[in-house]
Design a protein around this motif. Structure first.
Motif, PDB file in Angstrom:
ATOM      1  N   LEU A 163       6.988   9.190 -15.030  1.00 30.11           N
ATOM      2  CA  LEU A 163       6.418   7.498 -15.223  1.00 30.11           C
ATOM      3  C   LEU A 163       7.366   7.058 -13.821  1.00 30.11           C
ATOM      4  O   LEU A 163       7.161   5.589 -14.633  1.00 30.11           O
ATOM      5  CB  LEU A 163       6.524   7.603 -16.567  1.00 30.11           C
ATOM      6  CG  LEU A 163       5.322   8.322 -17.205  1.00 30.11           C
ATOM      7  CD1 LEU A 163       5.917   7.734 -18.803  1.00 30.11           C
ATOM      8  CD2 LEU A 163       4.148   8.317 -16.843  1.00 30.11           C
ATOM      9  N   LYS A 164       8.025   7.206 -12.987  1.00 30.71           N
ATOM     10  CA  LYS A 164       8.735   6.048 -12.461  1.00 30.71           C
ATOM     11  C   LYS A 164       8.402   5.318 -11.049  1.00 30.71           C
ATOM     12  O   LYS A 164       8.402   4.255 -11.066  1.00 30.71           O
ATOM     13  CB  LYS A 164       9.904   7.706 -12.121  1.00 30.71           C
ATOM     14  CG  LYS A 164      11.002   7.715 -13.211  1.00 30.71           C
ATOM     15  CD  LYS A 164      12.017   6.370 -13.254  1.00 30.71           C
ATOM     16  CE  LYS A 164      12.937   7.763 -14.282  1.00 30.71           C
ATOM     17  NZ  LYS A 164      13.195   6.734 -16.095  1.00 30.71           N
ATOM     18  N   THR A 165       7.435   7.009 -10.586  1.00 28.26           N
ATOM     19  CA  THR A 165       6.524   6.219  -9.409  1.00 28.26           C
ATOM     20  C   THR A 165       5.239   6.086  -9.787  1.00 28.26           C
ATOM     21  O   THR A 165       4.954   7.014 -10.670  1.00 28.26           O
ATOM     22  CB  THR A 165       7.310   6.633  -8.263  1.00 28.26           C
ATOM     23  OG1 THR A 165       6.836   7.706  -8.320  1.00 28.26           O
ATOM     24  CG2 THR A 165       8.152   6.835  -8.141  1.00 28.26           C
ATOM     25  N   CYS A 166       4.494   5.180  -9.008  1.00 30.49           N
ATOM     26  CA  CYS A 166       3.275   5.476  -9.118  1.00 30.49           C
ATOM     27  C   CYS A 166       2.595   5.133  -7.383  1.00 30.49           C
ATOM     28  O   CYS A 166       2.694   3.922  -6.735  1.00 30.49           O
ATOM     29  CB  CYS A 166       2.615   4.516  -9.943  1.00 30.49           C
ATOM     30  SG  CYS A 166       0.243   4.020  -9.802  1.00 30.49           S
ATOM     31  N   LYS A 167       1.219   5.779  -6.536  1.00 28.83           N
ATOM     32  CA  LYS A 167       1.203   5.892  -5.858  1.00 28.83           C
ATOM     33  C   LYS A 167      -0.580   5.255  -5.840  1.00 28.83           C
ATOM     34  O   LYS A 167      -1.176   5.618  -6.393  1.00 28.83           O
ATOM     35  CB  LYS A 167       0.528   6.499  -4.756  1.00 28.83           C
ATOM     36  CG  LYS A 167       1.819   7.473  -4.365  1.00 28.83           C
ATOM     37  CD  LYS A 167       1.731   8.329  -2.924  1.00 28.83           C
ATOM     38  CE  LYS A 167       2.361   9.006  -2.647  1.00 28.83           C
ATOM     39  NZ  LYS A 167       2.408   9.986  -1.006  1.00 28.83           N
ATOM     40  N   VAL A 168      -0.578   3.628  -5.629  1.00 33.18           N
ATOM     41  CA  VAL A 168      -1.955   2.894  -5.711  1.00 33.18           C
ATOM     42  C   VAL A 168      -2.813   3.336  -4.373  1.00 33.18           C
ATOM     43  O   VAL A 168      -2.687   2.393  -3.821  1.00 33.18           O
ATOM     44  CB  VAL A 168      -1.288   1.552  -6.394  1.00 33.18           C
ATOM     45  CG1 VAL A 168      -2.908   1.248  -5.856  1.00 33.18           C
ATOM     46  CG2 VAL A 168      -0.278   1.682  -7.456  1.00 33.18           C
ATOM     47  N   TYR A 169      -3.556   3.595  -3.969  1.00 37.17           N
ATOM     48  CA  TYR A 169      -4.868   3.768  -3.417  1.00 37.17           C
ATOM     49  C   TYR A 169      -5.779   3.041  -3.343  1.00 37.17           C
ATOM     50  O   TYR A 169      -5.864   2.550  -4.497  1.00 37.17           O
ATOM     51  CB  TYR A 169      -5.641   5.557  -3.237  1.00 37.17           C
ATOM     52  CG  TYR A 169      -4.240   5.726  -2.918  1.00 37.17           C
ATOM     53  CD1 TYR A 169      -3.911   6.598  -1.890  1.00 37.17           C
ATOM     54  CD2 TYR A 169      -3.714   7.357  -4.161  1.00 37.17           C
ATOM     55  CE1 TYR A 169      -3.330   7.800  -2.156  1.00 37.17           C
ATOM     56  CE2 TYR A 169      -2.705   7.661  -3.814  1.00 37.17           C
ATOM     57  CZ  TYR A 169      -2.598   8.703  -2.886  1.00 37.17           C
ATOM     58  OH  TYR A 169      -2.043   9.743  -2.688  1.00 37.17           O
ATOM     59  N   ILE A 170      -5.337   2.049  -2.544  1.00 36.23           N
ATOM     60  CA  ILE A 170      -6.518   0.670  -2.009  1.00 36.23           C
ATOM     61  C   ILE A 170      -7.522   0.658  -1.191  1.00 36.23           C
ATOM     62  O   ILE A 170      -7.082   0.882   0.086  1.00 36.23           O
ATOM     63  CB  ILE A 170      -5.681  -0.412  -1.905  1.00 36.23           C
ATOM     64  CG1 ILE A 170      -4.354  -0.784  -2.818  1.00 36.23           C
ATOM     65  CG2 ILE A 170      -5.942  -1.996  -1.917  1.00 36.23           C
ATOM     66  CD1 ILE A 170      -4.758  -1.442  -4.450  1.00 36.23           C
ATOM     67  N   SER A 171      -8.759  -0.042  -1.584  1.00 35.21           N
ATOM     68  CA  SER A 171     -10.115   0.529  -0.054  1.00 35.21           C
ATOM     69  C   SER A 171     -10.157  -1.306  -0.211  1.00 35.21           C
ATOM     70  O   SER A 171     -10.082  -1.895  -1.192  1.00 35.21           O
ATOM     71  CB  SER A 171     -11.010   0.810  -0.709  1.00 35.21           C
ATOM     72  OG  SER A 171     -11.858   1.133  -0.012  1.00 35.21           O
ATOM     73  N   VAL A 172     -10.470  -1.235   0.926  1.00 33.38           N
ATOM     74  CA  VAL A 172     -10.518  -2.933   1.241  1.00 33.38           C
ATOM     75  C   VAL A 172     -11.671  -3.051   2.125  1.00 33.38           C
ATOM     76  O   VAL A 172     -11.687  -2.273   3.631  1.00 33.38           O
ATOM     77  CB  VAL A 172      -9.817  -3.679   1.918  1.00 33.38           C
ATOM     78  CG1 VAL A 172      -9.616  -4.625   2.179  1.00 33.38           C
ATOM     79  CG2 VAL A 172      -7.851  -3.543   1.325  1.00 33.38           C
ATOM     80  N   PHE A 173     -11.657  -3.951   1.701  1.00 31.73           N
ATOM     81  CA  PHE A 173     -13.992  -4.290   2.872  1.00 31.73           C
ATOM     82  C   PHE A 173     -13.607  -5.366   3.646  1.00 31.73           C
ATOM     83  O   PHE A 173     -13.492  -5.949   3.429  1.00 31.73           O
ATOM     84  CB  PHE A 173     -15.183  -3.944   1.979  1.00 31.73           C
ATOM     85  CG  PHE A 173     -16.392  -4.347   2.893  1.00 31.73           C
ATOM     86  CD1 PHE A 173     -16.918  -3.120   3.328  1.00 31.73           C
ATOM     87  CD2 PHE A 173     -16.890  -5.733   3.239  1.00 31.73           C
ATOM     88  CE1 PHE A 173     -17.954  -2.750   4.208  1.00 31.73           C
ATOM     89  CE2 PHE A 173     -18.053  -5.992   3.812  1.00 31.73           C
ATOM     90  CZ  PHE A 173     -18.435  -4.772   4.574  1.00 31.73           C
ATOM     91  N   GLY A 174     -13.338  -4.760   5.326  1.00 32.84           N
ATOM     92  CA  GLY A 174     -13.552  -6.004   6.124  1.00 32.84           C
ATOM     93  C   GLY A 174     -12.406  -5.114   7.619  1.00 32.84           C
ATOM     94  O   GLY A 174     -12.673  -4.188   7.572  1.00 32.84           O
ATOM     95  N   ASN A 175     -12.702  -6.023   8.107  1.00 37.19           N
ATOM     96  CA  ASN A 175     -11.714  -5.570   9.590  1.00 37.19           C
ATOM     97  C   ASN A 175      -9.672  -5.338   9.135  1.00 37.19           C
ATOM     98  O   ASN A 175      -9.333  -4.577   8.482  1.00 37.19           O
ATOM     99  CB  ASN A 175     -11.882  -6.573  10.345  1.00 37.19           C
ATOM    100  CG  ASN A 175     -11.022  -7.827  10.359  1.00 37.19           C
ATOM    101  OD1 ASN A 175     -10.181  -7.578   9.521  1.00 37.19           O
ATOM    102  ND2 ASN A 175     -10.970  -8.792  11.496  1.00 37.19           N
ATOM    103  N   ASP A 176      -9.384  -4.414  10.196  1.00 39.01           N
ATOM    104  CA  ASP A 176      -8.104  -3.543  10.363  1.00 39.01           C
ATOM    105  C   ASP A 176      -7.575  -5.175   9.844  1.00 39.01           C
ATOM    106  O   ASP A 176      -5.996  -4.470   8.992  1.00 39.01           O
ATOM    107  CB  ASP A 176      -7.365  -3.145  11.453  1.00 39.01           C
ATOM    108  CG  ASP A 176      -7.661  -1.576  12.139  1.00 39.01           C
ATOM    109  OD1 ASP A 176      -9.278  -1.717  11.584  1.00 39.01           O
ATOM    110  OD2 ASP A 176      -8.523  -1.788  13.139  1.00 39.01           O
ATOM    111  N   GLU A 177      -7.499  -6.453  10.482  1.00 38.96           N
ATOM    112  CA  GLU A 177      -6.605  -7.150   9.829  1.00 38.96           C
ATOM    113  C   GLU A 177      -6.458  -7.715   8.478  1.00 38.96           C
ATOM    114  O   GLU A 177      -4.913  -7.875   7.578  1.00 38.96           O
ATOM    115  CB  GLU A 177      -6.692  -8.850  10.832  1.00 38.96           C
ATOM    116  CG  GLU A 177      -5.622  -9.473  10.591  1.00 38.96           C
ATOM    117  CD  GLU A 177      -4.316  -9.287  11.026  1.00 38.96           C
ATOM    118  OE1 GLU A 177      -3.691  -9.990  10.526  1.00 38.96           O
ATOM    119  OE2 GLU A 177      -3.970  -8.691  12.028  1.00 38.96           O
ATOM    120  N   ALA A 178      -7.419  -7.942   7.921  1.00 41.95           N
ATOM    121  CA  ALA A 178      -7.539  -7.961   6.191  1.00 41.95           C
ATOM    122  C   ALA A 178      -6.775  -6.952   5.929  1.00 41.95           C
ATOM    123  O   ALA A 178      -6.339  -7.034   4.442  1.00 41.95           O
ATOM    124  CB  ALA A 178      -9.470  -8.243   6.086  1.00 41.95           C
TER     125      ALA A 178
END
Length: 128
Positions: A47-62
């Motif tokens: 319970l020390k670390t957590c990888k959070v995978y994020i999905s973003v709709f948009g271009n690379d800059e966003a």
């Protein structure tokens, strides 16, 4: 890699759900896109670390801006997570851009193109 226990899988799901709520409702940073979702959360067994995978709709800059915004709000997000989930330790969060959904859509389009070309060839052969 070690297989997740049932407890760890349950914690991952709960953390993912709470992080989604925090990002959607609590954070007011304009850098974070409206179409941002948490696709997965992997909490370490200690319970020390957590990888959070994020999905973003948009271009690379966003996408880059959203990850920057989330990293700058990491302390706030962790504090909110500690208030909502009662864990022995509140994990340190690491945000990772998840492009698997886009990859899947791209591959699906490519497969559709190939099957469409094959259908056209079959139709042409039947006519001749």
């Amino acid at each position: 890699m070690r297989k997740n226990s049932i407890k760890n899988t349950r914690i991952n799901g709960e953390v993912q759900k709470e992080l989604s709520n925090i990002i959607r409702n609590e954070i007011k940073d304009p850098r974070i896109g409206m179409m941002t979702s948490v696709t997965a959360a992997e909490v370490a067994p200690d319970l020390k670390t957590c990888k959070v995978y994020i999905s973003v709709f948009g271009n690379d800059e966003a996408k880059k801006e959203t990850i920057r915004g989330l990293k700058s709000a990491e302390g706030f997000i962790r504090r909110m997570l500690a208030k909502t989930i009662n864990l022995r330790n509140t994990p340190e969060l690491t945000f990772v851009l998840d492009e698997s959904i886009e990859y899947g859509v791209t591959m699906s389009k490519l497969i559709d193109e190939v099957t469409h070309k094959e259908d056209k060839k079959d139709e042409e052969n039947e006519e001749n």
